[in-house]
Scaffold this motif. Structure first.
Motif, PDB file in Angstrom:
ATOM      1  N   LEU A 207      -5.688 -46.731  29.106  1.00  5.79           N
ATOM      2  CA  LEU A 207      -6.669 -47.448  29.858  1.00  5.79           C
ATOM      3  C   LEU A 207      -8.350 -46.678  29.446  1.00  5.79           C
ATOM      4  O   LEU A 207      -9.538 -47.520  29.899  1.00  5.79           O
ATOM      5  CB  LEU A 207      -6.186 -47.820  31.031  1.00  5.79           C
ATOM      6  CG  LEU A 207      -5.256 -49.285  31.040  1.00  5.79           C
ATOM      7  CD1 LEU A 207      -4.757 -49.547  32.567  1.00  5.79           C
ATOM      8  CD2 LEU A 207      -5.340 -50.562  30.065  1.00  5.79           C
ATOM      9  N   ALA A 208      -8.258 -45.185  29.848  1.00  6.68           N
ATOM     10  CA  ALA A 208      -9.215 -44.431  29.788  1.00  6.68           C
ATOM     11  C   ALA A 208      -9.880 -44.331  28.111  1.00  6.68           C
ATOM     12  O   ALA A 208     -10.658 -44.075  28.756  1.00  6.68           O
ATOM     13  CB  ALA A 208      -8.340 -43.329  30.174  1.00  6.68           C
ATOM     14  N   GLY A 209      -8.884 -44.729  28.020  1.00  2.00           N
ATOM     15  CA  GLY A 209      -9.110 -44.561  26.480  1.00  2.00           C
ATOM     16  C   GLY A 209     -10.204 -45.526  25.897  1.00  2.00           C
ATOM     17  O   GLY A 209     -11.772 -45.466  25.156  1.00  2.00           O
ATOM     18  N   VAL A 210      -9.584 -46.915  26.588  1.00  2.25           N
ATOM     19  CA  VAL A 210     -10.106 -47.705  26.395  1.00  2.25           C
ATOM     20  C   VAL A 210     -11.279 -47.806  27.591  1.00  2.25           C
ATOM     21  O   VAL A 210     -12.451 -48.829  26.815  1.00  2.25           O
ATOM     22  CB  VAL A 210      -9.276 -49.296  26.949  1.00  2.25           C
ATOM     23  CG1 VAL A 210     -10.331 -50.707  26.865  1.00  2.25           C
ATOM     24  CG2 VAL A 210      -8.304 -49.488  25.892  1.00  2.25           C
ATOM     25  N   LEU A 211     -11.471 -47.906  28.435  1.00  2.03           N
ATOM     26  CA  LEU A 211     -12.451 -47.437  29.105  1.00  2.03           C
ATOM     27  C   LEU A 211     -13.758 -46.663  28.744  1.00  2.03           C
ATOM     28  O   LEU A 211     -15.571 -46.915  28.486  1.00  2.03           O
ATOM     29  CB  LEU A 211     -12.398 -47.248  30.069  1.00  2.03           C
ATOM     30  CG  LEU A 211     -13.169 -46.754  31.172  1.00  2.03           C
ATOM     31  CD1 LEU A 211     -14.125 -47.665  31.814  1.00  2.03           C
ATOM     32  CD2 LEU A 211     -12.339 -45.862  32.764  1.00  2.03           C
ATOM     33  N   LEU A 212     -13.431 -45.246  28.178  1.00  2.00           N
ATOM     34  CA  LEU A 212     -14.220 -44.848  27.602  1.00  2.00           C
ATOM     35  C   LEU A 212     -15.272 -44.614  26.735  1.00  2.00           C
ATOM     36  O   LEU A 212     -15.658 -44.271  25.754  1.00  2.00           O
ATOM     37  CB  LEU A 212     -13.399 -42.693  27.568  1.00  2.00           C
ATOM     38  CG  LEU A 212     -13.372 -41.995  28.529  1.00  2.00           C
ATOM     39  CD1 LEU A 212     -12.078 -40.503  28.283  1.00  2.00           C
ATOM     40  CD2 LEU A 212     -14.487 -41.413  29.043  1.00  2.00           C
ATOM     41  N   SER A 215     -18.789 -48.777  25.934  1.00  2.00           N
ATOM     42  CA  SER A 215     -19.440 -48.119  25.852  1.00  2.00           C
ATOM     43  C   SER A 215     -19.970 -48.360  24.049  1.00  2.00           C
ATOM     44  O   SER A 215     -21.355 -48.659  23.535  1.00  2.00           O
ATOM     45  CB  SER A 215     -19.783 -47.404  26.307  1.00  2.00           C
ATOM     46  OG  SER A 215     -19.517 -46.100  26.194  1.00  2.00           O
ATOM     47  N   TYR A 216     -18.989 -47.173  23.390  1.00  2.00           N
ATOM     48  CA  TYR A 216     -19.618 -47.054  22.368  1.00  2.00           C
ATOM     49  C   TYR A 216     -19.622 -48.188  21.165  1.00  2.00           C
ATOM     50  O   TYR A 216     -20.298 -48.190  19.639  1.00  2.00           O
ATOM     51  CB  TYR A 216     -18.411 -45.859  21.838  1.00  2.00           C
ATOM     52  CG  TYR A 216     -18.825 -45.169  20.243  1.00  2.00           C
ATOM     53  CD1 TYR A 216     -20.318 -44.271  20.405  1.00  2.00           C
ATOM     54  CD2 TYR A 216     -17.867 -45.893  18.984  1.00  2.00           C
ATOM     55  CE1 TYR A 216     -19.783 -43.582  19.073  1.00  2.00           C
ATOM     56  CE2 TYR A 216     -19.085 -44.726  17.780  1.00  2.00           C
ATOM     57  CZ  TYR A 216     -19.719 -43.882  18.563  1.00  2.00           C
ATOM     58  OH  TYR A 216     -19.788 -42.666  17.055  1.00  2.00           O
ATOM     59  N   LEU A 217     -18.842 -49.149  21.325  1.00  2.00           N
ATOM     60  CA  LEU A 217     -18.448 -50.278  20.943  1.00  2.00           C
ATOM     61  C   LEU A 217     -20.210 -51.062  20.844  1.00  2.00           C
ATOM     62  O   LEU A 217     -20.849 -51.506  19.409  1.00  2.00           O
ATOM     63  CB  LEU A 217     -17.494 -51.128  21.330  1.00  2.00           C
ATOM     64  CG  LEU A 217     -16.213 -50.916  21.505  1.00  2.00           C
ATOM     65  CD1 LEU A 217     -15.143 -52.122  21.812  1.00  2.00           C
ATOM     66  CD2 LEU A 217     -15.647 -50.759  20.091  1.00  2.00           C
ATOM     67  N   TRP A 291     -22.163 -56.158  30.196  1.00  2.00           N
ATOM     68  CA  TRP A 291     -22.549 -55.626  29.638  1.00  2.00           C
ATOM     69  C   TRP A 291     -23.090 -55.903  27.952  1.00  2.00           C
ATOM     70  O   TRP A 291     -23.574 -56.425  27.731  1.00  2.00           O
ATOM     71  CB  TRP A 291     -22.819 -54.489  30.631  1.00  2.00           C
ATOM     72  CG  TRP A 291     -24.008 -53.828  30.147  1.00  2.00           C
ATOM     73  CD1 TRP A 291     -24.957 -53.884  30.533  1.00  2.00           C
ATOM     74  CD2 TRP A 291     -24.150 -53.186  28.927  1.00  2.00           C
ATOM     75  NE1 TRP A 291     -26.599 -53.184  30.213  1.00  2.00           N
ATOM     76  CE2 TRP A 291     -25.712 -52.101  28.462  1.00  2.00           C
ATOM     77  CE3 TRP A 291     -23.414 -52.211  28.047  1.00  2.00           C
ATOM     78  CZ2 TRP A 291     -26.084 -51.478  28.024  1.00  2.00           C
ATOM     79  CZ3 TRP A 291     -23.613 -51.596  26.983  1.00  2.00           C
ATOM     80  CH2 TRP A 291     -25.106 -50.959  27.062  1.00  2.00           C
ATOM     81  N   GLY A 292     -22.065 -55.189  27.768  1.00  2.00           N
ATOM     82  CA  GLY A 292     -22.484 -55.079  26.126  1.00  2.00           C
ATOM     83  C   GLY A 292     -22.107 -55.987  25.441  1.00  2.00           C
ATOM     84  O   GLY A 292     -23.336 -56.227  24.741  1.00  2.00           O
ATOM     85  N   GLU A 293     -21.801 -57.268  25.900  1.00  2.00           N
ATOM     86  CA  GLU A 293     -21.605 -58.477  24.791  1.00  2.00           C
ATOM     87  C   GLU A 293     -22.631 -59.292  25.252  1.00  2.00           C
ATOM     88  O   GLU A 293     -23.425 -59.734  24.190  1.00  2.00           O
ATOM     89  CB  GLU A 293     -20.305 -59.103  25.709  1.00  2.00           C
ATOM     90  CG  GLU A 293     -18.526 -58.948  24.810  1.00  2.00           C
ATOM     91  CD  GLU A 293     -18.707 -59.167  23.436  1.00  2.00           C
ATOM     92  OE1 GLU A 293     -18.923 -59.600  22.622  1.00  2.00           O
ATOM     93  OE2 GLU A 293     -18.557 -57.638  22.662  1.00  2.00           O
TER      94      GLU A 293
END
Length: 306
Positions: A207-212, A215-217, A291-293
């Motif tokens: 989940l940390a990898g997904v969280l980090l 935003s990069y997406l 936010w990103g979407e």
């Protein structure tokens, strides 16, 4: 199929992702061995420097310096491995997402999110009686040294997992969320030999990898994940006194006691092994994706000049 090869043949043909990522990892491991040996040679010249390789030894200032030297060698290795791969793939160095231009606010947002996560998580743990503060000490040089160390950790892991691997996956036709999951799974696997590892800590590392990476997406930049990663570790360990992913690198400002090690306080693995952490990371990830979407929708809806 490579997304970059779909524009009418105008883009140069590149190595497929299944070839370039394993090749990158092989080169990286070779360089980690080489630079690691050089770093350990330097440590042998520092009185007490060998303690940096022994997490169970109480950290003193030479130990912090040793950690910094070792982590600096790892950062140098990942940068050295990325350069020939980017050249081979005919991609600019900027593809790693290290530019500050236009992204400085991401550094502040990463700091803010780390503070909010620990204000919430630490506060809930205190209220529930899952942790107790039993001591306080302030050693500014040790605190500064640990900050530098965790900055190097954040740069190494974010360049490796988000800047190169996730960035490379996003240059293919793979769904962006599938690419995020793959990079997060590799990030979690990278910690599989950490002390006190178990199912819940592994889930939280995923989940940390997904969280980090979320935003990069949308930004293709590492300012936010590097800042969040840095202050997540630094606040967790040297300030609050938790173990950091099962490790105890330096002394801490607060000394904690857990009446009972369980899934609510994370036990010997630290806050990252707790259910409280699980919930907070899911909430934060949802907010970042929302936010990103929203930003993407605004961008697509904006009128474009001919």
């Amino acid at each position: 199929m490579e997304a970059d090869n779909m524009a009418g043949g105008k883009e140069p043909r590149r190595l497929p992702v299944w070839a370039c990522i394993p090749l990158f990892i092989v080169i990286l491991f070779i360089l980690l061995g080489l630079y690691g040996a050089l770093a350990r040679g330097c440590l042998s010249l520092i009185p007490g420097g060998v303690e940096a390789c022994q997490p169970d030894v109480e950290a003193r200032q030479p130990g912090v310096v040793g950690y910094i030297i070792l982590e600096a060698s790892m950062l140098l290795a990942v940068l050295t491995a990325a350069l020939p791969m980017l050249r081979l793939e005919r991609r600019p160095f900027s593809d790693l997402g290290l530019s500050l231009r236009g992204h400085v606010k991401g550094l502040w947002y990463g700091l803010l999110m780390a503070i909010l996560l620990y204000l919430s998580g630490f506060g809930i743990s205190l209220i529930l009686g899952e942790i107790e503060v039993t001591g306080f000490q302030f050693e500014p040089l040790e605190l500064l040294g640990s900050w530098v160390f965790f900055l190097l950790v954040a740069l190494f892991e974010e360049i490796l997992m988000r800047g190169y691997i996730l960035g490379r996956l996003l240059h293919t036709t793979m769904n962006k969320f599938a690419a995020l999951f793959v990079s997060a799974a590799l990030f979690a696997f990278m910690h599989i030999f950490n002390p006190e590892i178990a199912f819940l800590p592994m889930l939280n590392l995923l989940l940390a990898g997904v969280l980090l990476g979320a935003s990069y997406l949308y930004t293709r930049n590492l300012c936010f994940p590097v800042s969040l990663h840095l202050f997540w570790n630094w606040i967790q360990g040297p300030i609050l006194g938790y173990q950091v992913s099962g490790n105890n690198f330096t002394t801490s400002v607060l000394t904690l006691r857990m009446p009972e090690e369980n899934v609510l306080n994370g036990g010997a693995f630290g806050f990252e092994g707790s259910l409280i952490c699980t919930v907070l990371m899911i909430v934060c990830t949802i907010l970042i994706v929302w936010w990103g979407e929203k930003q993407e929708a605004i961008s697509l809806a904006a009128p474009r000049s001919c």
